[in-house]
Motif scaffolding. Structure first.
Motif, short mmCIF file in Angstrom:
data_model
loop_
_atom_site.label_atom_id
_atom_site.label_comp_id
_atom_site.label_asym_id
_atom_site.label_seq_id
_atom_site.Cartn_x
_atom_site.Cartn_y
_atom_site.Cartn_z
N GLU A 1 43.98 -23.94 -20.38
CA GLU A 1 44.34 -24.71 -21.53
C GLU A 1 44.12 -26.33 -20.96
O GLU A 1 43.01 -26.73 -20.69
N GLU A 2 45.31 -27.06 -20.81
CA GLU A 2 45.25 -28.54 -20.39
C GLU A 2 45.10 -28.82 -18.58
O GLU A 2 45.37 -29.51 -18.17
N ARG A 3 45.15 -27.38 -18.07
CA ARG A 3 45.17 -27.67 -16.57
C ARG A 3 44.00 -28.12 -16.06
O ARG A 3 42.84 -28.08 -16.67
N GLN B 1 41.05 -4.33 -17.90
CA GLN B 1 42.14 -4.99 -18.40
C GLN B 1 42.29 -6.46 -17.78
O GLN B 1 42.21 -6.33 -16.37
N MET B 2 42.55 -7.47 -18.36
CA MET B 2 42.53 -8.75 -18.00
C MET B 2 43.89 -9.18 -17.76
O MET B 2 44.72 -9.02 -18.80
N THR B 3 44.39 -9.72 -16.75
CA THR B 3 45.62 -10.29 -16.39
C THR B 3 45.82 -11.64 -16.04
O THR B 3 44.96 -11.88 -15.12
N VAL B 4 46.51 -12.28 -16.35
CA VAL B 4 46.70 -13.75 -16.36
C VAL B 4 47.80 -13.99 -15.39
O VAL B 4 48.98 -13.73 -16.01
N TRP B 5 47.82 -14.98 -14.15
CA TRP B 5 49.00 -14.92 -13.20
C TRP B 5 48.83 -16.32 -12.85
O TRP B 5 48.04 -17.12 -12.58
N GLU B 6 50.29 -16.91 -12.89
CA GLU B 6 50.43 -18.63 -12.43
C GLU B 6 51.42 -18.42 -11.43
O GLU B 6 52.15 -17.65 -11.23
N ARG B 7 51.28 -19.48 -10.64
CA ARG B 7 52.22 -19.76 -9.49
C ARG B 7 53.57 -19.77 -9.96
O ARG B 7 54.12 -20.58 -10.71
N ARG B 8 54.43 -19.48 -9.11
CA ARG B 8 56.02 -19.66 -9.41
C ARG B 8 56.29 -20.99 -8.91
O ARG B 8 55.84 -21.44 -7.84
N ALA C 1 49.31 -25.38 -9.22
CA ALA C 1 49.21 -25.52 -10.69
C ALA C 1 48.17 -24.69 -11.22
O ALA C 1 48.01 -24.53 -12.31
N GLY C 2 47.58 -24.03 -10.24
CA GLY C 2 46.40 -22.86 -10.70
C GLY C 2 46.49 -21.62 -11.36
O GLY C 2 47.82 -21.19 -11.49
N LEU C 3 45.85 -20.78 -11.66
CA LEU C 3 45.88 -19.59 -12.32
C LEU C 3 44.93 -18.62 -11.46
O LEU C 3 43.83 -19.02 -10.93
N LEU C 4 45.67 -17.45 -11.48
CA LEU C 4 44.83 -16.26 -10.94
C LEU C 4 44.50 -15.27 -12.25
O LEU C 4 45.50 -14.94 -12.81
#
Length: 256
Positions: free
Chosen positions: A51-53, A249-256, A177-180
């Motif tokens: 998205e806007e990241r 299966q695709m999974t999207v993870w964001e840092r806590r 702020a990144g994604l895995l």
């Protein structure tokens, strides 16, 4: 999308001519049975989830012969592709350097069809300078591979001898702020991953414990699930009359 390593490295199938040619076709060949190119599809989904990241640096772990790395470079300023297979990395680097690869596509028995594929054919010739390829172990990445806005591990975890080691440390390589983004068909096989290392796919305390349950448990200290899991199909051509139809299966993870 790649396969990183075999538990018995003396019998690693990902260094054979046959598997290299299959993955060249999987990444750069035609679409089969109406199923879109998997590396390209995954890269587009990664960008959508960003998205806007900020989209400056991406790490493609288990990049195989490189298509997903090039696809990510459409939107990222710099992409690093990493794979354990020397043969895969050699092909990816050749594609980066020349924009062209040649291989034999299995027809039947000992018959092979000579094929040439180029980055220009898929609109990627202009991104070559944004991509680098490194041979490395996903479970022991070089220290300088860090501060990425996106980390993509395509069809990797179920081919690692110790996927928990990879999953429990990958946050160290990601910007806060990144994604895995992970994909996997969760094909747990003891020749790649010892049974005691499986994160799921078994009965625990009398109940089914799926890989998604295990991912949530392992990643919980540093990540939260950022979106509903997606099914992403792919076709791997083996011969002119034999194809693997698989759903990752695709999974999207964001840092806590």
């Amino acid at each position: 999308m790649g396969k990183e390593r075999c538990a018995n490295t003396d019998a690693n199938p990902y260094e054979t001519e046959l598997l290299v040619s299959q993955y060249c076709e999987f990444h750069y060949g035609r679409d089969y049975f109406g199923v879109p190119n998997f590396p390209a599809c995954c890269a587009r989904l990664c960008v959508r989830f960003m998205e806007e990241r900020e989209k400056v640096r991406a790490l493609d772990v288990g990049c195989a012969v490189g298509r997903s790395s090039f696809e990510l470079a459409r939107d990222f300023s710099h992409v690093t592709g990493v794979d354990f297979s020397e043969r895969f990395i050699r092909v990816a680097r050749l594609m980066r350097e020349t924009g062209l690869i040649s291989y034999g596509m299995a027809v039947e028995g000992e018959l092979f069809e000579p094929v040439k594929r180029s980055l220009a054919e898929v609109g990627l010739d202009g991104v070559r300078e944004r991509v680098e390829f490194v041979r490395g172990d996903a479970m022991a990445l070089p220290e300088d591979l860090a501060c990425y806005d996106l980390i993509f591990a395509g069809n990797l975890i179920d081919r690692l001898p110790a996927p928990r080691r990879f999953l429990s440390s990958i946050h160290e390589r990601l910007d806060p702020a990144g994604l895995l983004v992970l994909t996997s068909p969760y094909t747990w096989l003891p020749q790649f991953t010892p049974r005691e290392e499986w994160p799921g796919g078994f009965v625990r305390n009398g109940e089914e414990f799926r890989t998604l349950d295990g991912l949530k448990e392992i990643l919980a200290p540093c990540f939260r699930l950022a979106a509903e899991p997606l099914d992403v199909p792919f076709i791997l051509r083996e011969t002119a009359r034999k194809y693997q139809h698989t759903v990752a299966q695709m999974t999207v993870w964001e840092r806590r």
